[in-house]
Design a protein around this motif. Structure first.
Motif, PDB file in Angstrom:
ATOM      1  N   LYS A 171      -4.730  -4.849   8.707  1.00 40.83           N
ATOM      2  CA  LYS A 171      -3.702  -4.061   9.410  1.00 40.83           C
ATOM      3  C   LYS A 171      -2.645  -3.563   8.424  1.00 40.83           C
ATOM      4  O   LYS A 171      -2.229  -2.407   8.480  1.00 40.83           O
ATOM      5  CB  LYS A 171      -3.016  -4.928  10.481  1.00 40.83           C
ATOM      6  CG  LYS A 171      -3.775  -4.993  11.794  1.00 40.83           C
ATOM      7  CD  LYS A 171      -2.951  -5.782  12.812  1.00 40.83           C
ATOM      8  CE  LYS A 171      -3.849  -6.520  13.780  1.00 40.83           C
ATOM      9  NZ  LYS A 171      -3.168  -7.580  14.502  1.00 40.83           N
ATOM     10  N   LEU A 172      -2.206  -4.450   7.527  1.00 35.52           N
ATOM     11  CA  LEU A 172      -1.176  -4.081   6.545  1.00 35.52           C
ATOM     12  C   LEU A 172      -1.687  -2.963   5.623  1.00 35.52           C
ATOM     13  O   LEU A 172      -0.963  -2.018   5.321  1.00 35.52           O
ATOM     14  CB  LEU A 172      -0.772  -5.305   5.704  1.00 35.52           C
ATOM     15  CG  LEU A 172       0.000  -6.402   6.459  1.00 35.52           C
ATOM     16  CD1 LEU A 172       0.086  -7.669   5.627  1.00 35.52           C
ATOM     17  CD2 LEU A 172       1.406  -5.924   6.822  1.00 35.52           C
ATOM     18  N   ILE A 173      -2.971  -3.076   5.207  1.00 41.70           N
ATOM     19  CA  ILE A 173      -3.568  -2.056   4.322  1.00 41.70           C
ATOM     20  C   ILE A 173      -3.634  -0.716   5.066  1.00 41.70           C
ATOM     21  O   ILE A 173      -3.250   0.326   4.531  1.00 41.70           O
ATOM     22  CB  ILE A 173      -4.987  -2.481   3.860  1.00 41.70           C
ATOM     23  CG1 ILE A 173      -4.917  -3.738   2.985  1.00 41.70           C
ATOM     24  CG2 ILE A 173      -5.682  -1.345   3.097  1.00 41.70           C
ATOM     25  CD1 ILE A 173      -6.258  -4.401   2.714  1.00 41.70           C
ATOM     26  N   GLU A 174      -4.109  -0.775   6.321  1.00 40.85           N
ATOM     27  CA  GLU A 174      -4.273   0.471   7.096  1.00 40.85           C
ATOM     28  C   GLU A 174      -2.926   1.121   7.414  1.00 40.85           C
ATOM     29  O   GLU A 174      -2.800   2.337   7.370  1.00 40.85           O
ATOM     30  CB  GLU A 174      -5.045   0.180   8.395  1.00 40.85           C
ATOM     31  CG  GLU A 174      -6.536  -0.013   8.136  1.00 40.85           C
ATOM     32  CD  GLU A 174      -7.286  -0.590   9.330  1.00 40.85           C
ATOM     33  OE1 GLU A 174      -6.663  -0.787  10.400  1.00 40.85           O
ATOM     34  OE2 GLU A 174      -8.503  -0.850   9.184  1.00 40.85           O
ATOM     35  N   ASP A 175      -1.911   0.301   7.711  1.00 38.15           N
ATOM     36  CA  ASP A 175      -0.586   0.845   8.026  1.00 38.15           C
ATOM     37  C   ASP A 175       0.023   1.585   6.836  1.00 38.15           C
ATOM     38  O   ASP A 175       0.721   2.581   6.999  1.00 38.15           O
ATOM     39  CB  ASP A 175       0.376  -0.270   8.481  1.00 38.15           C
ATOM     40  CG  ASP A 175       0.034  -0.786   9.876  1.00 38.15           C
ATOM     41  OD1 ASP A 175      -0.787  -0.135  10.558  1.00 38.15           O
ATOM     42  OD2 ASP A 175       0.561  -1.847  10.281  1.00 38.15           O
ATOM     43  N   MET A 176      -0.256   1.087   5.628  1.00 32.23           N
ATOM     44  CA  MET A 176       0.303   1.737   4.434  1.00 32.23           C
ATOM     45  C   MET A 176      -0.553   2.902   3.945  1.00 32.23           C
ATOM     46  O   MET A 176      -0.083   3.768   3.211  1.00 32.23           O
ATOM     47  CB  MET A 176       0.448   0.705   3.304  1.00 32.23           C
ATOM     48  CG  MET A 176       1.838   0.126   3.232  1.00 32.23           C
ATOM     49  SD  MET A 176       2.018  -0.964   1.810  1.00 32.23           S
ATOM     50  CE  MET A 176       2.132   0.213   0.473  1.00 32.23           C
ATOM     51  N   GLY A 177      -1.835   2.885   4.317  1.00 33.09           N
ATOM     52  CA  GLY A 177      -2.738   3.969   3.899  1.00 33.09           C
ATOM     53  C   GLY A 177      -2.869   4.060   2.386  1.00 33.09           C
ATOM     54  O   GLY A 177      -2.963   3.040   1.694  1.00 33.09           O
ATOM     55  N   ALA A 178      -2.792   5.284   1.854  1.00 34.68           N
ATOM     56  CA  ALA A 178      -2.990   5.517   0.407  1.00 34.68           C
ATOM     57  C   ALA A 178      -1.913   4.858  -0.438  1.00 34.68           C
ATOM     58  O   ALA A 178      -2.115   4.583  -1.625  1.00 34.68           O
ATOM     59  CB  ALA A 178      -3.031   7.015   0.128  1.00 34.68           C
TER      60      ALA A 178
END
Length: 202
Positions: A171-178
């Protein structure tokens, strides 16, 4: 006389015919049973064959996924080789880390919940505190922190890392994206960039 004898023989013949009919009926019933059982067995054989095919397909899929995961884990471990104690000391020394750096460290924190005894968790194995203070505590001894990261794959292999940890990190990775990428984080902190690569690939 002869007529009586013929009558008796006719009765015997009738009895035998009745018995033969009953026997034929019984044979017919047994044959129907056997046929039904054979049909059942045939259906079961088809089912078993289908299950065997499904098992074989699942095994192939798992093997494929495992083969795809191996280079990613190797990449994650290689990312740790560029981390050194000096970089980690600089990282944990931040009182207010740059945006993104705190999230990368939080992802490492959630992944190691219940694995690293220094990370405080509640009775459900969830993090008690996800703030920068907890991340800095996790990196308190840089050498120990690095050893924990390197040993993490072993914990994955023995099934001691809860699935929840991976979901939270994802979730943390996806929320921050690139912005979570090592290239983006490297502009802010070398150590956090290595950590970001480890989190993404583990």
């Amino acid at each position: 006389g002869l007529e009586e004898e013929l009558k008796e023989k006719a009765i015997v013949v009738q009895e035998k015919a009745t018995k033969a009919d009953a026997f034929a009926e019984e044979v017919g019933r047994e044959k129907a049973k056997v046929n039904a059982e054979a049909e059942k067995a045939s259906i079961e054989a088809v089912k078993c064959q289908q299950i065997a095919i499904q098992v074989s397909e699942k095994k192939t899929e798992c093997t494929r996924e495992l083969e795809a995961a191996v280079p990613l884990v190797a990449q994650a471990e290689a990312a740790l080789d560029v981390l050194d104690k000096k970089d980690l000391n600089e990282l944990k020394a931040f009182t207010r880390p740059p945006p993104g750096v705190d999230t990368v460290c939080e992802a490492a924190l959630v992944l190691q919940a219940t694995v690293d005894p220094l990370i405080d968790v509640n009775n459900r194995g969830r993090l008690k505190d996800r703030t920068w203070k907890s991340s800095a505590k996790m990196m308190g001894d840089p050498f120990r922190f690095l050893l924990n990261l390197k040993a993490f794959k072993g914990h994955i292999d023995d099934g001691s890392v809860p699935a929840y940890n991976f979901e939270e990190a994802r979730k943390l990775i996806e929320d921050m994206g690139a912005d979570f990428s090592p290239e983006s984080i490297r502009k802010k902190s070398q150590a956090a960039a290595g950590l970001s690569e480890w989190v993404i690939n583990i």
